[in-house]
Design a protein around this motif. Structure first.
Motif, PDB file in Angstrom:
ATOM      1  N   VAL A   1      25.379  45.897  63.259  1.00 61.86           N
ATOM      2  CA  VAL A   1      26.091  45.198  62.190  1.00 61.86           C
ATOM      3  C   VAL A   1      25.716  45.882  60.885  1.00 61.86           C
ATOM      4  N   ILE A   2      26.580  45.680  59.896  1.00 61.31           N
ATOM      5  CA  ILE A   2      26.277  46.209  58.568  1.00 61.31           C
ATOM      6  C   ILE A   2      25.792  45.039  57.725  1.00 61.31           C
ATOM      7  N   LEU A   3      24.546  45.121  57.342  1.00 60.09           N
ATOM      8  CA  LEU A   3      23.930  44.005  56.633  1.00 60.09           C
ATOM      9  C   LEU A   3      24.540  43.856  55.242  1.00 60.09           C
ATOM     10  N   PRO A   4      25.047  42.644  54.920  1.00 63.64           N
ATOM     11  CA  PRO A   4      25.585  42.440  53.572  1.00 63.64           C
ATOM     12  C   PRO A   4      24.523  42.723  52.500  1.00 63.64           C
ATOM     13  N   ILE A   5      24.992  43.036  51.318  1.00 68.04           N
ATOM     14  CA  ILE A   5      24.200  43.310  50.115  1.00 68.04           C
ATOM     15  C   ILE A   5      23.524  44.679  50.190  1.00 68.04           C
ATOM     16  N   THR A   6      22.715  44.906  51.245  1.00 68.15           N
ATOM     17  CA  THR A   6      21.985  46.180  51.320  1.00 68.15           C
ATOM     18  C   THR A   6      22.781  47.272  52.009  1.00 68.15           C
ATOM     19  N   GLY A   7      23.748  46.903  52.866  1.00 70.32           N
ATOM     20  CA  GLY A   7      24.493  47.897  53.624  1.00 70.32           C
ATOM     21  C   GLY A   7      23.694  48.520  54.761  1.00 70.32           C
ATOM     22  N   ARG A   8      22.524  48.006  55.036  1.00 67.39           N
ATOM     23  CA  ARG A   8      21.675  48.549  56.109  1.00 67.39           C
ATOM     24  C   ARG A   8      22.340  48.300  57.463  1.00 67.39           C
ATOM     25  N   ARG A   9      22.352  49.311  58.307  1.00 61.92           N
ATOM     26  CA  ARG A   9      22.872  49.160  59.668  1.00 61.92           C
ATOM     27  C   ARG A   9      21.721  48.736  60.575  1.00 61.92           C
ATOM     28  N   ILE A  10      21.888  47.607  61.240  1.00 60.85           N
ATOM     29  CA  ILE A  10      20.835  47.094  62.116  1.00 60.85           C
ATOM     30  C   ILE A  10      21.411  46.770  63.485  1.00 60.85           C
ATOM     31  N   LYS A  11      20.592  46.903  64.503  1.00 67.71           N
ATOM     32  CA  LYS A  11      21.059  46.739  65.870  1.00 67.71           C
ATOM     33  C   LYS A  11      21.092  45.278  66.309  1.00 67.71           C
ATOM     34  N   ILE A  12      21.958  45.025  67.287  1.00 70.40           N
ATOM     35  CA  ILE A  12      21.993  43.745  67.983  1.00 70.40           C
ATOM     36  C   ILE A  12      21.145  43.930  69.244  1.00 70.40           C
ATOM     37  N   VAL A  13      20.068  43.160  69.324  1.00 70.87           N
ATOM     38  CA  VAL A  13      19.112  43.361  70.417  1.00 70.87           C
ATOM     39  C   VAL A  13      19.069  42.130  71.314  1.00 70.87           C
ATOM     40  N   PRO A  14      18.836  42.336  72.620  1.00 67.64           N
ATOM     41  CA  PRO A  14      18.704  41.193  73.522  1.00 67.64           C
ATOM     42  C   PRO A  14      17.266  40.665  73.506  1.00 67.64           C
ATOM     43  N   ASP A  15      17.112  39.357  73.339  1.00 67.58           N
ATOM     44  CA  ASP A  15      15.775  38.776  73.342  1.00 67.58           C
ATOM     45  C   ASP A  15      15.876  37.282  73.641  1.00 67.58           C
ATOM     46  N   GLU A  16      15.003  36.787  74.483  1.00 68.85           N
ATOM     47  CA  GLU A  16      15.048  35.380  74.880  1.00 68.85           C
ATOM     48  C   GLU A  16      14.662  34.440  73.749  1.00 68.85           C
ATOM     49  N   HIS A  17      14.151  34.986  72.661  1.00 67.62           N
ATOM     50  CA  HIS A  17      13.866  34.142  71.496  1.00 67.62           C
ATOM     51  C   HIS A  17      15.139  33.472  70.978  1.00 67.62           C
TER      52      HIS A  17
END
Length: 956
Positions: free
Chosen positions: A256-272
């Motif tokens: 996803v492209i993080l709003p405001i900062t424009g940082r690209r971050i991954k979608i990760v699988p986690d049971e949390h």
């Protein structure tokens, strides 16, 4: 006070004067630890109170229980040592001193570190002993001659050695992890110093756009995440979804492209990520949330890669990738929260904005949009700083608690450490088996400074980075990797550094500099710079050494250490089981190769009368010193013991405290009565010879009381011990023995009565030391004070025949008095009784005790014949059913009617309450105080019904 003549007791019992006199005498004459070099040791250490503290009701409970034990063991002839001292209380003490500075328009940073620490020592000298004086008022018989302080030189030596040894053993290390950060105090704090409050907050939902044209299965071009802390999105590093959540299966691993900062971050699988909670998608900010930190590690993000968007003041700073817009830099965290929400609300996305509104309906059924959903949020606050705690990513020192926890776990399982009550074992094991690394560094000036010095990492030639002797501009970066040299002294640190820098000349000079920046300047002059870690150790780290460092360790040949380690017992509130008790077990076993104490007793909290937790905000805090002023220390101590039932909290009840003051007064008056009738101090530890039944009986009662007391103390049943001595003093001695011997003061009775009174004073002394010592001193010439007397050793047996005879008389007199009250007869009214066909044993008792029956039962006679016809009541005593005619004394018919009506009312209330208490819905949903009241009312009406039924039965 060795052979002086006894003085007559004052008519009025005055606790205040007695307490002041006797405590000073005990301490001045070193009676808290008399010389007993050949005696068996018994050792306890007090949980050291904060040097800034004042005695609160929890201290009163904790120290009363310890004092009862130590006085008991001292009376039993042990070399009883109660180690006393105070904790330097890093945060609390620094706060106190800084507040005083603020009041003078001064502040800590106006001084050097050393100058400020001098101010703290000055404060301690003037004001740091408040609580030790208050412990004296409570009657605590501690060995004040060896009073300890965790910042004393000998103790500091032990603390430094432990740190260095653990580091060299690989059990202490430096790591970058999240801590509880107090932005006001600017230090990490422990979980114990964090209090959770319910705060009205908000739950915001935001759209995070999917990158590269990726869409969800439903066609959405974004993922909705929810948060209570929008400002942290500036440092988001992932979005987590549950591995089995089909809604997001197609986008796992995408970005996803993080709003405001424009940082690209991954979608990760986690049971949390919980699919049933919110949208099932969770924003992950590993540098600012404890759960997210663990998710980040599982996603492969190293701690040194995690983004930290806040400084020590909780203001926004730029992160490593430089993507936070300048307008947010320097904002206070809650201002940044508002700014982030406003920006996202103003940023369009599709038919709306990046802010997903919370929709409700008004009274007219129309939909209304709100920026957020109101929520009650469990929010962490610093208990001293008073501000919201921030999970903050910093470099700190940690102890590998998981390794150190193994031996204590084994010790509890094997029984080498016994936890009382045993029910706490499960909690102990659960915490110890899942223990986390223990952060032991604090960003303070007051405390044990961490014995570590740093230097720049060496380059390929074995010298500090960019260091060249004689160079004019080495210009090293202060961000270069730094290497620690952990040692007990700077000289030892230099030795380690010289060995590390294997490329420097043998005559190269080391220079102690304030920090890394100054280290860079030092390189210009050709010196090898070393700077000391500015942090201090967590106070719990030093107090974990309390059971052995107070006895002389690290000198392993210290006499006290050899004799008094391990300690026999630790008395502690359950609330510090992990913060102090478990850590003492870790350090004690690790360094002494033996458990720190054989038994750990965990008591509950002292709560308000309604069961609520005491707090200043509720206004229900009870001041123990006020209770001592009003009722005396003895009364408060006895209340604490009597109410301390294993596994339960103590409910404060001032009426009970008053009642125990009355108990002391009753004993005082009984002693005065004895003194006025020529009964004085006994000269014998063993029981005197006795021929009369009443004297044989009271000696047997002493034997049984001593046995019951010893059993209760061995099991640490303080309530049972207090109840045992209370019942003996009030009922057996004051109410019955003294009544039975009135008018019969022959030499045997005087000797027995004097001996029994002495046994009472000794047995009661651990619970009520002041009144017992005063009475001991006034009843005759003594070779020594009561505090160092011998525990009772009657060397006598219970005489079964005498016991049966006296208990028969007590039953007759008590039941007859009770019957008179029930029937409205005057207590002094004289009656005649009949007992046809008595057993030989009963006939003998009656025949031998005409005076007691006449004087105390107020019976003219007990005729061994059938009672005349007519109304009568029946009174039981042993195997006898004695009939007392009532003709002409009461209206039997009217009395039966009254009793029957009262009985029916009590039975109705009893049955109604029984039905309510048997209803699971009531027990599960009602407030605890409502349940307690229902149970108390049920017990009252049950007892009343039983009493009234017995009264009716007596009337025939």
């Amino acid at each position: 006070m060795t052979e002086e003549t006894a003085n007559m007791l004052d008519k009025t019992f005055d606790p205040a004067g007695i307490e002041a006199k006797w405590y000073g005498h005990w301490e001045a004459n070193n009676l808290f630890r008399p010389e007993r070099p050949d005696a068996a040791p018994f050792t306890i250490v007090n949980p050291p109170p904060n040097v800034t503290g004042s005695l609160h009701i929890g201290h009163a409970l904790d120290n009363t229980l310890q004092d009862i034990v130590i006085r008991y063991e001292r009376l039993r002839g042990k070399d009883a040592l109660w180690v006393v001292g105070t904790d330097h209380a890093g945060i609390a003490t620094q706060m106190v001193v800084e507040r005083q500075m603020e009041a003078r328009q001064d502040k800590r940073t106006n001084y050097t570190r050393e100058g400020f620490i001098e101010k703290v020592w000055e404060w301690k000298a003037e004001s740091g002993g408040t609580i030790t004086g208050q412990l004296r008022r409570l009657g605590c018989s501690m060995d004040w001659s060896r009073e300890q302080f965790t910042m004393d030189p000998h103790f500091t030596k032990a603390v430094v050695k432990v740190f260095v040894d653990l580091y060299n053993q690989g059990l202490i290390y430096r790591d970058k992890r999240l801590v509880n950060w107090d932005p006001k105090l600017k230090t990490a704090i422990s979980d114990l110093e964090v209090e959770t409050r319910e705060v009205q907050g908000n739950f915001w939902r935001f759209r995070y756009p999917l990158a590269d044209g990726v869409r969800l299965a439903d066609g959405s071009d974004h993922i909705v995440v929810a948060t209570t802390r929008p400002e942290t999105m500036l440092a988001d590093m992932a979005v987590a979804v549950h591995p089995e959540d089909e809604r997001y299966a197609s986008v796992v691993g995408k970005e996803v492209i993080l709003p405001i900062t424009g940082r690209r971050i991954k979608i990760v699988p986690d049971e949390h990520a919980d699919p049933a909670l919110g949208t099932g998608a969770v924003k992950i900010t590993p540098g600012h949330d404890f759960n997210d930190f663990e998710v980040g590690k599982r996603a492969g993000i190293a701690a040194n890669q995690m983004l930290n968007m806040l400084d020590a003041d909780a203001h926004v700073v730029q992160v490593a990738d430089g993507l936070i817009p300048d307008e947010f830099i320097g904002m206070e965290r809650f201002d940044a929260r508002k700014a982030v929400v406003a920006r996202l609300k103003a940023t369009p996305h599709g038919e709306g904005s990046l802010l997903v509104p919370h929709v409700t309906k008004n009274k007219e059924g129309e939909e209304v949009e709100h920026d957020a959903e109101p929520r009650t949020i469990q929010t962490p606050y610093g208990d001293r700083g008073g501000v919201v705690i921030e999970p903050w990513l910093t470099d700190q020192w940690y102890v590998n608690a998981a390794v150190l926890a193994q031996k204590p776990i084994e010790a509890v399982r094997s029984g080498a450490i016994e936890i009382v009550p045993k029910t706490w074992e499960k909690t102990f094991f659960n915490w110890m088996e899942n223990i986390q690394p223990w952060c032991v560094s604090r960003q303070l000036w007051w405390g044990h400074r961490i014995p570590a010095w740093y230097g720049f990492n060496k380059d390929e030639s074995g010298v500090p980075v960019a260091w060249r002797p004689g160079s004019d501009s080495p210009n090293p970066s202060v961000n270069d990797v730094q290497v620690p040299f952990v040692a007990e002294t700077f000289e030892e640190a230099q030795v380690l550094a010289r060995k590390y820098y294997d490329g420097i000349q043998s005559d190269a000079q080391f220079e102690a500099v304030p920090d890394a920046s100054a280290g860079g300047l030092s390189l210009v002059g050709g010196f090898v710079p070393l700077w000391r870690d500015s942090d201090v150790l967590d106070t719990w780290f030093s107090s974990a050494l309390w059971p052995f460092a107070t006895l002389g360790w690290p000198d392993e040949d210290a006499p006290l250490l050899k004799k008094h380690y391990p300690n026999d017992l630790l008395v502690s509130g359950f609330d510090i089981l992990f913060f102090w008790d478990a850590r003492m077990a870790m350090q004690g076993i690790h360094f002494m190769k033996e458990v720190p104490w054989k038994k750990l007793y965990l008591h509950g909290l002292v709560r308000a009368a309604d069961g609520a937790k005491m707090s200043k905000s509720k206004g229900n805090v009870v001041d123990p010193l006020g209770l001592i002023d009003q009722y005396g220390a003895d009364a408060l101590r006895f209340f604490m013991a009597a109410m301390e039932s294993q596994g339960r909290d103590v409910k404060m009840d001032e009426k009970r405290v008053e009642g125990y003051r009355n108990f002391a007064t009753k004993l005082w008056n009984a002693a005065r009565f004895c003194q006025s009738n020529g009964i004085v101090a006994s000269t014998s530890v063993t029981a005197p010879a006795a021929t009369s039944a009443v004297n044989k009986w009271i000696i047997g009662e002493v034997v049984e009381t001593v046995t019951a007391l010893d059993k209760a103390m061995a099991e640490l049943r303080f309530d049972a011990a207090a109840g045992t001595i209370y019942q003996f003093v009030w009922n057996s001695f004051c109410d019955w023995y003294i009544e039975l011997i009135k008018g019969s003061f022959d030499e045997e009775t005087k000797a027995v009565a004097g001996w029994v009174l002495d046994q009472i004073l000794v047995m009661l002394h651990p619970f009520m030391p002041f009144v017992t010592e005063e009475l001991w001193s006034k009843l005759g010439a003594r070779k020594h004070e009561l505090i160092v007397a011998a525990w009772p050793a009657p060397d006598a047996q219970v005489d079964a025949e005498a016991k049966r005879e006296v208990e028969w008389l007590i039953a007759l007199i008590g039941n007859l008095r009770g019957a008179k009250v029930e029937l409205g007869l005057a207590p002094g009214s004289r009656l005649t009784a009949y007992l046809p066909d008595p057993s030989e044993a009963t006939r003998g008792i009656i025949t031998r005790n005409p005076v007691a029956i006449d004087r105390l039962a107020r019976l003219d006679a007990i005729h061994f014949a059938p009672a005349p016809a007519g109304a009568a009541m029946q009174v039981g005593a042993g195997d006898a059913n004695i009939v007392v005619p009532l003709e002409g004394l009461i209206d039997v018919g009217a009395e039966k009617a009254r009793l029957a009506k009262a009985l029916a009312a009590s039975e109705k209330e009893r049955d109604s309450l029984d039905k309510r208490l048997s209803n699971p819905a009531f027990v599960e949903k009602a407030k605890p105080e409502a349940i307690d009241k229902a149970r108390a009312d049920h017990a009252h009406h049950s007892a009343e019904a039983t009493r009234l039924a017995a009264a009716l039965a007596r009337l025939g």
